[in-house]
Design an enzyme around this catalytic site. Sequence first.
Site, PDB file in Angstrom:
ATOM      1  CB  ALA A 243      36.192  32.969  48.547  1.00  0.00           C
ATOM      2  CE  LYS A 244      33.863  37.007  55.629  1.00  0.00           C
ATOM      3  NZ  LYS A 244      34.408  36.038  56.549  1.00  0.00           N
ATOM      4  NE  ARG A 245      38.247  36.353  46.173  1.00  0.00           N
ATOM      5  CZ  ARG A 245      38.180  35.620  45.077  1.00  0.00           C
ATOM      6  NH1 ARG A 245      37.543  36.073  44.016  1.00  0.00           N
ATOM      7  NH2 ARG A 245      38.740  34.434  45.024  1.00  0.00           N
ATOM      8  N   GLY A 247      30.191  37.273  47.713  1.00  0.00           N
ATOM      9  CA  GLY A 247      28.876  37.671  48.230  1.00  0.00           C
ATOM     10  C   GLY A 247      28.401  36.786  49.361  1.00  0.00           C
TER      11      GLY A 247
END
Length: 304
Positions: A243-245, A247
């Site tokens: 997911a986004k977190r 990177g």
Amino acid sequence: MPYRGRFAPSPTGPIHLGTARTALVAWLASRAAGGAFVLRVEDLDAPRVKPGALEAMLADLRWLGLDWDEGPDVGGAFAPYTQSLRRDRYDAAIETLHRRGRVFPCTCSRKEIESIASAPHATEEAMYPGTCREGPTHPERAASLRFRFDREDARAFVDGVHGPIGAGLGAGDFVVRRADGVHSYQLAVVVDDLAMEITDVVRGDDLLSSTPRQIVLIEALGGRAPRHAHVPLVLGPDGQRLAKRHGAVTVREQRDRGVTPELLIARLARSLGLVDRDDPIAARELVRAFALDRIASSPVTMSA
Ligand code: GLU
């Protein structure tokens, strides 16, 4: 039947590495079989569709070196390839199911059925307890339509990646049309796979539990179920779904960082067990040695 594969993204945002990986497998499977590859746009869940997302997705797939023989931008014998333009087909299918006594109106709460137009990623839909089978319990409410999934409908199937899957998965009466008139993901996928003569479905692992319903539905419409293969999810280094977190998890972000298509393909191919090093390689160079049974059935970890 000649092999016809497909990739069916929903234009809800940028292509993630996990989605790109699934697209690569679906494409390789079609190309290795000398078959056709269809790109279909699943945009029935209007509030989730993002303007421009489709064009960006197609551009990212092409950048990766994937191509398709039929699709919204290239046309084909089974056009249109965009679900929002195919509603008359879904209505006709519902008519058929009506005639065959396979659907019933259901007035159970809206909340329960709200997510029905989207593919049920990662979460299992709660099993419907059969509340309205004998007649709507709240006749004053607008009714959705449910497919009558009888006990004897439950069936096992063999998945191209996971092997034999027992008959207990994903049973229960499921929605084919929401109370607001929107056709469900399950219905649209089945009508389109049937109409587009898809022989092989390769998609993400999170849709595994939808497959028994889709097999039963396609048969209720007089068709024969395609073969299925579900590609495992990609996890971040912490073991959670990528997911986004984590990177740069989208194809576009990788590209903006200067990663070449050949390097990204190499990383995806390595995560699939198709190559053992990250040496840049074009997608088409993977076709010859590709075999579905080389893909591991457990989730893989990737750093973004
Ligand atoms: N449209 C679904 C998605 O966005 C895929 C449906 C399918 O492959 O059956 O993941």
